[in-house]
Structure formats: structure tokens, C-alpha cells
Enzyme design. Structure first.
Site, short mmCIF file in Angstrom:
data_model
loop_
_atom_site.label_atom_id
_atom_site.label_comp_id
_atom_site.label_asym_id
_atom_site.label_seq_id
_atom_site.Cartn_x
_atom_site.Cartn_y
_atom_site.Cartn_z
N ASP A 1 0.24 -3.22 4.03
CA ASP A 1 0.85 -1.91 3.31
C ASP A 1 2.15 -1.97 3.55
O ASP A 1 3.04 -2.05 4.32
CB ASP A 1 0.33 -0.76 4.70
N ASP B 1 3.13 2.24 -2.98
CA ASP B 1 2.35 2.38 -1.91
C ASP B 1 1.17 1.34 -2.12
O ASP B 1 0.30 1.89 -3.01
CB ASP B 1 1.90 3.75 -1.60
#
Length: 418
Positions: free
Chosen positions: A326, A123
Site C-alpha cells: 500500500d 494510492d
């Protein structure tokens, strides 16, 4: 609109670094990635959950893209310079995707002495690396083989001879006001964008096993979270074996490795069409790459870039907005008025007939594609701050819907502000 296709390498740099940056530097560390719908993960999940291949959405199908959009909506509800070689995780340079889990890219990491392996979600939108540890509330794990000779493990801080608790006085302890007077151990609690999703526990220091391209083993002392209590989607298989934060802050593993002098303050991620990719720490790219600087807001540091122009076929859309990179999101989302301008410019230049609205599909612009799809698609590219232009490979997604003709449909994803 989905920016996908091809073998796309994205470089993240800490501090005032660059996307697609290049220089002559020291070693890198890396490991492979797998997409959640990749073939190796299908085998892994079949052994792990008894999920058959027939239950997986076919690549490029309607269900395939609906699953990815559903994931996005849920998630955003949110040294050793003498080595002279790249560094990667000891268990391999592969990352991959998993079908039933909430994040998109995963990899195997190894910690402690004796070493224990974990399957962690990657992440770039968060900083802390944590694994289930001394659990009082964690996602279920089963002591069985899941393929790849791997089991879902729980970290035991007492079982590793190289483990030690991080003290409240440590510079990486960001929660000193919550420190325990009796133990002096540094606690952590991190909340995520998804509803009621969090992880809490104490910070631990132990060794992370890395290797160079020529198989030299490096034991890097890193700080991570001993995740004793998880909530929300973490209990619903979003990251059952841990989350590997790759953010900008000093607590992230890339920052720690850079601070130790093991790598330069950079890493790269590469995503393939088959769902298998790789990540490398300290990767500085090549001299023929384009580049654009990151925008760093010190109050909320993220991997953020600026777009100054969008080329759609013969049209140029002058603009000025920033966007976040992201790794936990499948599609690219644009806010108005940029989305509307891009979509209408794209629509005008597509000769195929517009498909009637379909409540089953989370896309606004769909077309009944002709047999010669590729020749009818206007090229799309983004001009970044600094002057570099990046083409978008395959700016459409194509599939046949149930009850429709065998022809495919071209789609531009419905925009929403992330």
C-alpha cells in the site's frame, strides 16, 4: 517495523503478475514521486500555505516518525506498441511527499484540452482516479502559484473540448443502478477506510497526457471521476487536488492503459531516501531482479504477496502469511504471532540496552544505541513465495529524543494488524 532505506523499486502487475518481475516488452510511461517531507515539497508548501522550514520535522527526528505513524493510523482507521519506449506523465517523472496532506506520495498529472494540471495523491489501495470537478463540496483551492509554476485547479467538464460523460451502458460504469434517467450519465461514489471519507460525482472520459523517455507525447483516453462532492479527510487536505487510484480493477488507469494496448499490464514505483521517486507505466524491470507472485482474491483484488520465512540475524522464523502493498502507508505492520516472534528474535540479538518505555513514542522495542550502531543490528530478510529472498535495508530508525543523551535510539515499530 519500518522497511525503509536505499532506493527500493516495487513493481505492481495487474492480473496474475509479479513483484520484481522481468521480461522483454514494449514501452512504459512514468513520472516522478516526492515524499511528503522532501525538500522540493517544503518549498512548495511554504509558497502554498506559508509554512516555514522550521515547522517541518527534521528528517530522522522523533517528530518525523511520529508524524508518519499518525498518518498511518488515520488512513487505516481503511495500441501504440510501435513507440517502443517507457511512458510517464507529461509534467515529469517525479513523485513526492507532502507534509500536511494525508497521503504519502503525490505527482502532477495533466488532463483535457486545453490541458489542465492536477496534484494528485497516489494510492495503490484503491482503483478510481478522480479530480475535483464542477464542485459542490470540494477541498479549498487557491488561484495562486505554489512553486513549480503550478496552481491547484478544478476540472471543468464543459471547458475541455475532448471531454465527454461516460454513459450508463459503458462497461466501466459500476454504478448502473444509480444512473440518472434524465442524463444517462454514470455516477460514482467511493468510500475509503478513513472515517467518513468519500468522493462522489460522475465518470468522465478525457485525455491524459503521457510522454515516452524520448519525449514523444501520447494523449491517452482514460476514464476518471469528476469529483463533485468530497467528505471526511478529503476536505481536510488529504487529497485536495485529486486521488490517483493504481489498483487492480479495470477502472484504474494502469488497467485502462493496458486495455488500450499502450502498455503491458504492469507499472513500477521507486522510492528514494530523499523523498523523491518515480513511477513508470508498462515497466517490466530487468533480468537480474527477484520475483514473487501476487495473490489475487477475485472478491477483493489487491496487491498481496506471501511471506514464507523471516531471517533475523542467525535465526530463521518459518511462517506463512500474506501482506498488502500500500503506497499510502509509511510503515510495515505485522500481526501476532509473527510480530512477537520477529521482535523477540531481533531483541535477543541486539547487544545494546533496552530503552525504558516512553509514552511519547509509538514503538515497543527501543534501545540506547552505542556509537557503533550498524555493527550491532541483526540483518533481516524476507523469503517470499516462489523462493526469492528480499533483504530489509536499515531495519531500524534512529534519532535522538528530547531530554535524552545525544546518542540515537534503535526502534522496531509496534505491530498492529492492518
Amino acid at each position: 517495523m519500518g522497511l525503509s532505506g536505499g532506493q527500493i523499486a516495487i513493481f505492481w502487475f495487474l492480473g496474475f503478475g509479479f513483484l520484481f518481475w522481468s521480461c522483454h516488452c514494449r514501452q512504459t510511461f512514468g513520472f516522478d514521486l516526492h515524499h511528503k517531507f522532501s525538500e522540493p515539497v517544503k518549498e512548495w508548501m511554504s509558497l502554498r500555505h506559508g509554512i516555514g522550514y522550521e515547522e517541518w520535522p527534521e528528517s530522522g527526528s522523533e517528530d518525523y516518525y511520529l508524524s508518519l505513524v499518525h498518518h498511518d493510523h488515520n488512513l487505516r482507521g481503511r495500441g501504440i506498441s510501435e513507440i517502443g519506449a517507457p511512458l510517464t506523465f507529461a509534467d515529469g517523472n517525479t513523485t513526492f511527499k507532502l507534509s500536511s496532506l494525508g497521503f504519502l506520495h503525490y505527482s502532477f498529472v495533466t488532463l483535457g484540452t486545453p490541458n489542465v494540471t492536477f496534484l494528485v495523491a497516489l494510492d495503490t489501495g484503491s482503483d478510481l482516479f478522480w479530480v475535483p470537478c464542477d464542485c459542490s463540496r470540494c477541498a479549498p483551492t487557491l488561484s495562486m502559484s505554489y512553486g513549480f509554476d503550478f496552481e491547484l485547479n478544478i476540472y471543468n467538464s464543459n471547458a475541455s473540448s475532448t471531454s465527454k460523460h461516460v454513459s450508463c451502458s459503458n462497461s466501466l460504469c459500476q454504478w448502473q443502478s444509480e444512473c440518472s434517467r434524465s442524463t444517462g450519465h454514470c455516477p460514482y461514489q467511493v468510500s475509503y477506510v478513513s472515517d467518513d471519507t468519500s468522493s462522489s460525482g460522475v465518470l468522465i472520459e478525457d485525455v491524459l497526457y503521457l510522454t515516452t523517455d524520448d519525449s514523444q507525447v501520447v494523449k491517452a483516453p482514460i476514464t476518471f471521476g469528476c469529483g463533485q462532492v468530497q467528505s471526511g479527510s478529503f476536505l481536510d487536505a488529504a487529497a485536495p487536488n485529486g486521488l490517483f487510484g493504481l489498483g487492480v480493477e479495470k477502472l484504474s488507469v494502469p488497467s485502462i492503459l493496458s486495455g488500450l494496448g499502450l502498455i503491458h499490464d504492469s507499472f513500477s514505483m521507486c522510492f528514494g531516501q530523499d523523498g523523491i521517486g518515480r513511477i513508470r507505466f508498462g515497466d517490466n524491470g530487468s533480468s537480474d531482479q527477484e520475483e514473487t507472485p501476487f495473490n489475487l482474491d477475485q472478491s477483493y483484488p489487491t496487491y498481496n504477496i506471501s511471506i514464507t520465512d523471516i531471517q533475523v540475524g542467525s535465526s530463521s522464523i518459518k511462517t506463512g502469511f500474506s501482506a498488502l502493498f500500500d503506497s499510502g502507508t509509511s510503515f510495515t505492520y505485522l500481526a501476532d504471532p509473527i510480530y512477537t516472534r520477529l521482535a523477540k528474535s531481533f531483541d535477543i540479538q541486539v547487544p545494546d540496552k533496552r530503552h525504558q518505555p516512553d509514552s511519547r513514542l509509538p514503538f515497543e522495542y527501543c534501545y540506547n544505541a552505542s556509537s557503533n550502531v550498524n555493527s550491532n543490528i541483526p540483518d533481516v530478510s524476507l523469503l517470499m513465495q516462489g523462493g526469492s529472498r528480499f533483504p530489509i535495508y536499515d531495519p531500524i530508525i534512529s534519532f535522538s529524543t528530547q531530554g535524552s543523551s545525544p546518542s540515537n535510539e534503535m526502534m522496531v515499530g509496534e505491530a498492529e494488524c492492518v
